[in-house]
Motif scaffolding. Structure first.
Motif, PDB file in Angstrom:
ATOM      1  N   THR A  53     -45.862   6.161  34.663  1.00 39.67           N
ATOM      2  CA  THR A  53     -45.624   7.443  35.330  1.00 39.67           C
ATOM      3  C   THR A  53     -45.871   7.320  36.829  1.00 39.67           C
ATOM      4  OG1 THR A  53     -46.245   8.671  33.333  1.00 39.67           O
ATOM      5  CG2 THR A  53     -46.321   9.867  35.421  1.00 39.67           C
ATOM      6  N   VAL A  54     -46.836   6.514  37.199  1.00 42.56           N
ATOM      7  CA  VAL A  54     -47.091   6.240  38.611  1.00 42.56           C
ATOM      8  C   VAL A  54     -46.156   5.164  39.142  1.00 42.56           C
ATOM      9  CG1 VAL A  54     -48.814   5.396  40.256  1.00 42.56           C
ATOM     10  CG2 VAL A  54     -49.501   6.946  38.421  1.00 42.56           C
ATOM     11  N   ASN A  55     -45.999   4.080  38.398  1.00 40.59           N
ATOM     12  CA  ASN A  55     -45.326   2.899  38.930  1.00 40.59           C
ATOM     13  C   ASN A  55     -43.810   2.977  38.939  1.00 40.59           C
ATOM     14  OD1 ASN A  55     -47.524   1.505  39.749  1.00 40.59           O
ATOM     15  ND2 ASN A  55     -47.587   0.069  38.057  1.00 40.59           N
ATOM     16  N   ALA A  56     -43.209   3.754  38.049  1.00 39.82           N
ATOM     17  CA  ALA A  56     -41.753   3.874  38.075  1.00 39.82           C
ATOM     18  C   ALA A  56     -41.289   4.430  39.420  1.00 39.82           C
ATOM     19  CB  ALA A  56     -41.280   4.778  36.929  1.00 39.82           C
ATOM     20  N   LEU A  93     -37.012  18.104  39.093  1.00 37.32           N
ATOM     21  CA  LEU A  93     -36.677  19.049  38.025  1.00 37.32           C
ATOM     22  C   LEU A  93     -36.630  18.339  36.678  1.00 37.32           C
ATOM     23  CD1 LEU A  93     -35.805  21.905  37.169  1.00 37.32           C
ATOM     24  CD2 LEU A  93     -33.444  21.241  37.703  1.00 37.32           C
ATOM     25  N   LEU A  94     -36.049  17.147  36.654  1.00 37.26           N
ATOM     26  CA  LEU A  94     -36.018  16.371  35.410  1.00 37.26           C
ATOM     27  C   LEU A  94     -37.429  16.006  34.956  1.00 37.26           C
ATOM     28  CD1 LEU A  94     -33.014  13.962  36.118  1.00 37.26           C
ATOM     29  CD2 LEU A  94     -33.043  15.968  34.619  1.00 37.26           C
ATOM     30  N   CYS A  95     -38.305  15.664  35.913  1.00 39.41           N
ATOM     31  CA  CYS A  95     -39.705  15.398  35.560  1.00 39.41           C
ATOM     32  C   CYS A  95     -40.352  16.631  34.947  1.00 39.41           C
ATOM     33  CB  CYS A  95     -40.493  14.981  36.804  1.00 39.41           C
ATOM     34  SG  CYS A  95     -40.081  13.366  37.490  1.00 39.41           S
ATOM     35  N   GLY A  96     -40.066  17.789  35.529  1.00 33.85           N
ATOM     36  CA  GLY A  96     -40.705  19.020  35.087  1.00 33.85           C
ATOM     37  C   GLY A  96     -40.288  19.478  33.703  1.00 33.85           C
ATOM     38  N   VAL A  97     -39.094  19.069  33.259  1.00 36.67           N
ATOM     39  CA  VAL A  97     -38.624  19.498  31.935  1.00 36.67           C
ATOM     40  C   VAL A  97     -38.611  18.340  30.944  1.00 36.67           C
ATOM     41  CG1 VAL A  97     -37.217  21.328  32.947  1.00 36.67           C
ATOM     42  CG2 VAL A  97     -36.176  19.095  32.509  1.00 36.67           C
ATOM     43  N   ALA A  98     -39.184  17.194  31.326  1.00 43.65           N
ATOM     44  CA  ALA A  98     -39.143  16.006  30.464  1.00 43.65           C
ATOM     45  C   ALA A  98     -39.777  16.297  29.103  1.00 43.65           C
ATOM     46  CB  ALA A  98     -39.872  14.851  31.144  1.00 43.65           C
ATOM     47  N   GLU A 102     -40.859   8.870  27.929  1.00 46.15           N
ATOM     48  CA  GLU A 102     -39.749   8.011  28.348  1.00 46.15           C
ATOM     49  C   GLU A 102     -38.858   8.711  29.365  1.00 46.15           C
ATOM     50  OE1 GLU A 102     -41.497   6.583  24.701  1.00 46.15           O
ATOM     51  OE2 GLU A 102     -40.669   8.550  25.223  1.00 46.15           O
ATOM     52  N   VAL A 103     -38.537   9.962  29.130  1.00 50.41           N
ATOM     53  CA  VAL A 103     -37.706  10.718  30.073  1.00 50.41           C
ATOM     54  C   VAL A 103     -38.458  10.933  31.385  1.00 50.41           C
ATOM     55  CG1 VAL A 103     -36.554  12.921  30.500  1.00 50.41           C
ATOM     56  CG2 VAL A 103     -36.380  11.838  28.255  1.00 50.41           C
ATOM     57  N   LEU A 104     -39.753  11.219  31.300  1.00 48.70           N
ATOM     58  CA  LEU A 104     -40.548  11.410  32.499  1.00 48.70           C
ATOM     59  C   LEU A 104     -40.553  10.145  33.358  1.00 48.70           C
ATOM     60  CD1 LEU A 104     -42.535  13.021  34.260  1.00 48.70           C
ATOM     61  CD2 LEU A 104     -44.378  12.230  32.765  1.00 48.70           C
ATOM     62  N   ILE A 105     -40.720   8.994  32.736  1.00 47.81           N
ATOM     63  CA  ILE A 105     -40.760   7.732  33.480  1.00 47.81           C
ATOM     64  C   ILE A 105     -39.419   7.472  34.153  1.00 47.81           C
ATOM     65  CG2 ILE A 105     -40.915   5.219  33.203  1.00 47.81           C
ATOM     66  CD1 ILE A 105     -43.025   5.852  30.952  1.00 47.81           C
ATOM     67  N   ALA A 106     -38.314   7.706  33.424  1.00 47.52           N
ATOM     68  CA  ALA A 106     -36.990   7.513  34.020  1.00 47.52           C
ATOM     69  C   ALA A 106     -36.774   8.453  35.197  1.00 47.52           C
ATOM     70  CB  ALA A 106     -35.909   7.721  32.960  1.00 47.52           C
ATOM     71  N   ALA A 107     -37.203   9.700  35.050  1.00 51.84           N
ATOM     72  CA  ALA A 107     -37.053  10.660  36.136  1.00 51.84           C
ATOM     73  C   ALA A 107     -37.914  10.288  37.334  1.00 51.84           C
ATOM     74  CB  ALA A 107     -37.410  12.067  35.643  1.00 51.84           C
ATOM     75  N   ARG A 108     -39.078   9.723  37.077  1.00 55.58           N
ATOM     76  CA  ARG A 108     -39.935   9.272  38.185  1.00 55.58           C
ATOM     77  C   ARG A 108     -39.269   8.132  38.957  1.00 55.58           C
ATOM     78  NH1 ARG A 108     -43.873  10.964  40.993  1.00 55.58           N
ATOM     79  NH2 ARG A 108     -45.349   9.255  40.656  1.00 55.58           N
ATOM     80  N   LEU A 110     -36.057   7.806  39.339  1.00 53.68           N
ATOM     81  CA  LEU A 110     -35.052   8.480  40.161  1.00 53.68           C
ATOM     82  C   LEU A 110     -35.701   9.165  41.363  1.00 53.68           C
ATOM     83  CD1 LEU A 110     -32.771  10.064  37.416  1.00 53.68           C
ATOM     84  CD2 LEU A 110     -32.239   8.119  38.897  1.00 53.68           C
ATOM     85  N   GLN A 111     -36.885   9.720  41.168  1.00 52.75           N
ATOM     86  CA  GLN A 111     -37.615  10.309  42.294  1.00 52.75           C
ATOM     87  C   GLN A 111     -37.855   9.284  43.398  1.00 52.75           C
ATOM     88  OE1 GLN A 111     -41.350  12.063  40.960  1.00 52.75           O
ATOM     89  NE2 GLN A 111     -40.782  13.954  41.975  1.00 52.75           N
ATOM     90  N   GLY A 112     -38.191   8.064  43.009  1.00 49.35           N
ATOM     91  CA  GLY A 112     -38.447   7.024  43.995  1.00 49.35           C
ATOM     92  C   GLY A 112     -37.221   6.708  44.833  1.00 49.35           C
ATOM     93  N   VAL A 113     -36.025   6.773  44.215  1.00 49.00           N
ATOM     94  CA  VAL A 113     -34.796   6.558  44.978  1.00 49.00           C
ATOM     95  C   VAL A 113     -34.648   7.651  46.039  1.00 49.00           C
ATOM     96  CG1 VAL A 113     -32.288   6.394  44.849  1.00 49.00           C
ATOM     97  CG2 VAL A 113     -33.689   5.408  43.030  1.00 49.00           C
ATOM     98  N   GLY A 114     -34.881   8.899  45.647  1.00 47.22           N
ATOM     99  CA  GLY A 114     -34.833   9.986  46.621  1.00 47.22           C
ATOM    100  C   GLY A 114     -35.862   9.819  47.713  1.00 47.22           C
ATOM    101  N   GLY A 115     -37.078   9.378  47.329  1.00 50.49           N
ATOM    102  CA  GLY A 115     -38.118   9.152  48.323  1.00 50.49           C
ATOM    103  C   GLY A 115     -37.744   8.066  49.313  1.00 50.49           C
ATOM    104  N   ALA A 116     -37.033   7.022  48.844  1.00 51.36           N
ATOM    105  CA  ALA A 116     -36.610   5.945  49.739  1.00 51.36           C
ATOM    106  C   ALA A 116     -35.574   6.423  50.747  1.00 51.36           C
ATOM    107  CB  ALA A 116     -36.043   4.785  48.919  1.00 51.36           C
ATOM    108  N   LEU A 117     -34.839   7.475  50.427  1.00 52.05           N
ATOM    109  CA  LEU A 117     -33.867   8.030  51.363  1.00 52.05           C
ATOM    110  C   LEU A 117     -34.499   8.997  52.353  1.00 52.05           C
ATOM    111  CD1 LEU A 117     -30.911   8.727  48.888  1.00 52.05           C
ATOM    112  CD2 LEU A 117     -31.171   6.790  50.440  1.00 52.05           C
ATOM    113  N   LEU A 118     -35.429   9.828  51.880  1.00 47.11           N
ATOM    114  CA  LEU A 118     -35.955  10.865  52.769  1.00 47.11           C
ATOM    115  C   LEU A 118     -37.177  10.433  53.572  1.00 47.11           C
ATOM    116  CD1 LEU A 118     -38.739  12.621  51.762  1.00 47.11           C
ATOM    117  CD2 LEU A 118     -37.202  13.148  49.882  1.00 47.11           C
ATOM    118  N   THR A 119     -37.981   9.488  53.061  1.00 45.61           N
ATOM    119  CA  THR A 119     -39.213   9.125  53.764  1.00 45.61           C
ATOM    120  C   THR A 119     -38.952   8.519  55.136  1.00 45.61           C
ATOM    121  OG1 THR A 119     -40.417   8.840  51.680  1.00 45.61           O
ATOM    122  CG2 THR A 119     -41.333   7.767  53.618  1.00 45.61           C
ATOM    123  N   PRO A 120     -38.126   7.471  55.253  1.00 43.62           N
ATOM    124  CA  PRO A 120     -37.856   6.959  56.599  1.00 43.62           C
ATOM    125  C   PRO A 120     -37.021   7.922  57.423  1.00 43.62           C
ATOM    126  CG  PRO A 120     -36.496   5.809  55.002  1.00 43.62           C
ATOM    127  CD  PRO A 120     -37.466   6.645  54.216  1.00 43.62           C
ATOM    128  N   GLY A 121     -36.175   8.732  56.765  1.00 40.42           N
ATOM    129  CA  GLY A 121     -35.310   9.656  57.490  1.00 40.42           C
ATOM    130  C   GLY A 121     -36.061  10.737  58.215  1.00 40.42           C
TER     131      GLY A 121
END
Length: 488
Positions: A53-56, A93-98, A102-108, A110-121
């Motif tokens: 949940t943390v590492n994904a 949102l996917l994390c919140g309704v997981a 397994e679904v929570l980990i997959a959504a996490r 996906l969260q990391g991909v979003g974080g990689a776009l917005l954090t440096p931006g």
């Protein structure tokens, strides 16, 4: 040349946008640990699922953050930032309704991909929008408000977990994104790097993320299925070797290996790996220790950890000024040793522990150690390479810190002998936590020894940090344009 003034209405809107965007990622990195025991109980998850949940999230964030900044340079920083915010919100949102772990980990992930776009931006937008005379103050305000968000995060997260439920830790990002996106589209000017063209180093980014994921999987599964864990770890090492080979051959790699020709840069990154592995492991386990063993509620555990963040917010700028006068070697030696002492003091935190007598002293010593080392570490990274590569150096250092944290979260339970149900057994978890703190202290001592042996004062005229206030606890601050690439 950027010409937006900080005092103008547009300047204030830009600052609000960047603070909201970066706060989404920062809040998640600080509050999820507090929610882990409740997530485990509600989803009937074992210790490995809590680790994932943390590492994904950290795998995709660390693996793609350099590429995320390059996308902003090419296609427009505002555009990529907005895509990152929307992506992060949908994944939240996917994390919140997981319905299950397994679904929570997959959504996490996906969260990391979003974080990689917005954090440096978020920081790149400030760099590209504000007039040079106002840029330093804008970065300082962005960093300071982010620090306030980091301080409030565990308190709000604990309140949500104990009240509406852990799912609201993730669902809270949706209204933040709904506010951030229209403000960004209306008030933030678009910017990019007109010289950025050619191919992206997608293969390098994918290989880096795959290597981290496979090694992490191997470490987490080592206690359950040794054969599968060994194959996964070996595959991860092979992917890492392939990553190095690809980066060596490419004309414009995501991570130019020649930057490590600087002995100082290499040494500071070794210190970073030691320090942030220990800190990432500590904050993952400490929130569990306070709830599982000491008996704190989620709100009490989140509030209990605030002293480290508050100390960072109040004193990190002064620590940076002191390091400018005396050089980074002493702070980067003493800081990790103080952090190690703080973690060893956590050995006193067990059943019936007193907050003022047991928990608070450990956190104060740990916080003082973090204050001592974080700002000098960032300054030394920037000063160890040519000014033109300072942003790249900061991005690599930030990715290294996140990678160290995720490996620690994967490895520490194995090293400490935590079983699948450890967080459900207070006595067993307490004993394993003590062993983990010794491992963390050892990593910090190793970092201090590297700093004492190799780190020296940067030459005059090198680039200085703009983020003078820093309250993050799992990675150093991004600086300048951390992931800018010149793609030939």
């Amino acid at each position: 040349m950027p010409d937006v003034r900080l005092a103008s209405p547009q300047g204030k809107w830009i600052l609000l946008t960047t603070v909201l965007g970066s706060s989404m990622a920062l809040l998640d990195s600080t509050v999820v640990n507090v929610a882990l025991p409740r997530i485990g109980r509600d989803l009937d998850a074992d210790m490995a699922a809590l680790q994932w949940t943390v590492n994904a999230y950290m795998v995709t964030l660390a693996g793609l953050i350099l590429l995320g900044g390059a996308l902003g340079d090419r296609f427009g920083r505002r555009k990529v930032f907005v895509v990152g915010v929307v992506w992060f919100a949908v994944a939240s949102l996917l994390c919140g309704v997981a319905p299950n772990a397994e679904v929570l980990i997959a959504a996490r992930a996906l969260q990391g991909v979003g974080g990689a776009l917005l954090t440096p931006g978020s920081l790149a937008l400030i760099q590209a929008s504000f007039h040079p005379d106002d840029r330093g103050r804008a970065v300082g305000l962005w960093s300071g408000f982010g620090g306030i968000g980091a301080a409030v995060g565990p308190f709000v997260g604990g309140w949500l977990v104990d009240g509406p439920g852990w799912r609201w830790v993730f669902l809270l990002n949706v209204p933040l994104a709904a506010l951030c996106v229209p403000v960004a589209l209306r008030h933030v000017p678009e910017s990019g790097d007109g010289r950025a063209h050619g191919r992206f180093d997608v293969l390098g980014a994918v290989l880096g993320a795959v290597a981290l994921a496979l090694v992490t999987y191997g470490l987490i599964e080592a206690g359950q299925d040794g054969a599968v864990a060994a194959v996964s770890a070996l595959a991860g090492v092979a992917a890492a070797v392939a990553f190095v080979a690809v980066e060596r051959r490419r004309a414009e790699p995501m991570m130019p290996l020649d930057i490590f020709a600087s002995r100082q840069f290499t040494a500071v990154n070794l210190v970073t790996l030691c320090v942030y592995a220990a800190l990432g492991g500590f904050f993952f386990l400490a929130a569990l220790q306070l709830q599982v063993v000491v008996g704190y509620s989620a709100l009490a555990a989140g509030t209990a950890l605030l002293p480290t963040t508050v100390l960072m917010l109040l004193l990190s700028a002064r620590s940076g000024e002191l390091a400018d006068r005396i050089g980074p070697r002493l702070p980067l030696t003493v800081g990790p040793l103080l952090c190690a002492a703080g973690m060893l003091l956590m050995l006193r935190v067990g059943p019936g522990a007193s907050y003022p007598g047991d928990v608070l002293p450990a956190l104060l010593v740990l916080g003082l150690g973090m204050v001592t080392l974080v700002a000098p570490l960032t300054a030394t990274v920037l000063g160890s390479v040519d000014v033109a590569r300072a942003g790249l150096a900061s991005g690599i250092n930030n990715a290294a810190a996140r990678a160290a944290g995720l490996v620690a979260v994967a490895a520490l339970p194995l090293l400490a002998g935590m079983g699948e149900e450890a967080y459900r057994e207070p006595a067993a978890f307490d004993a394993a936590f003590d062993r983990a703190m010794v491992w963390c202290a050892g990593a910090l001592v190793a970092g201090a020894l590297v700093a004492a042996a190799v780190v020296r004062r940067p030459p005059p005229g090198c680039k200085r940090p703009e983020c003078l206030r820093h309250a993050g606890v799992t990675s150093p601050p991004l600086e300048g344009e951390p992931v800018r690439k010149r793609l030939a």
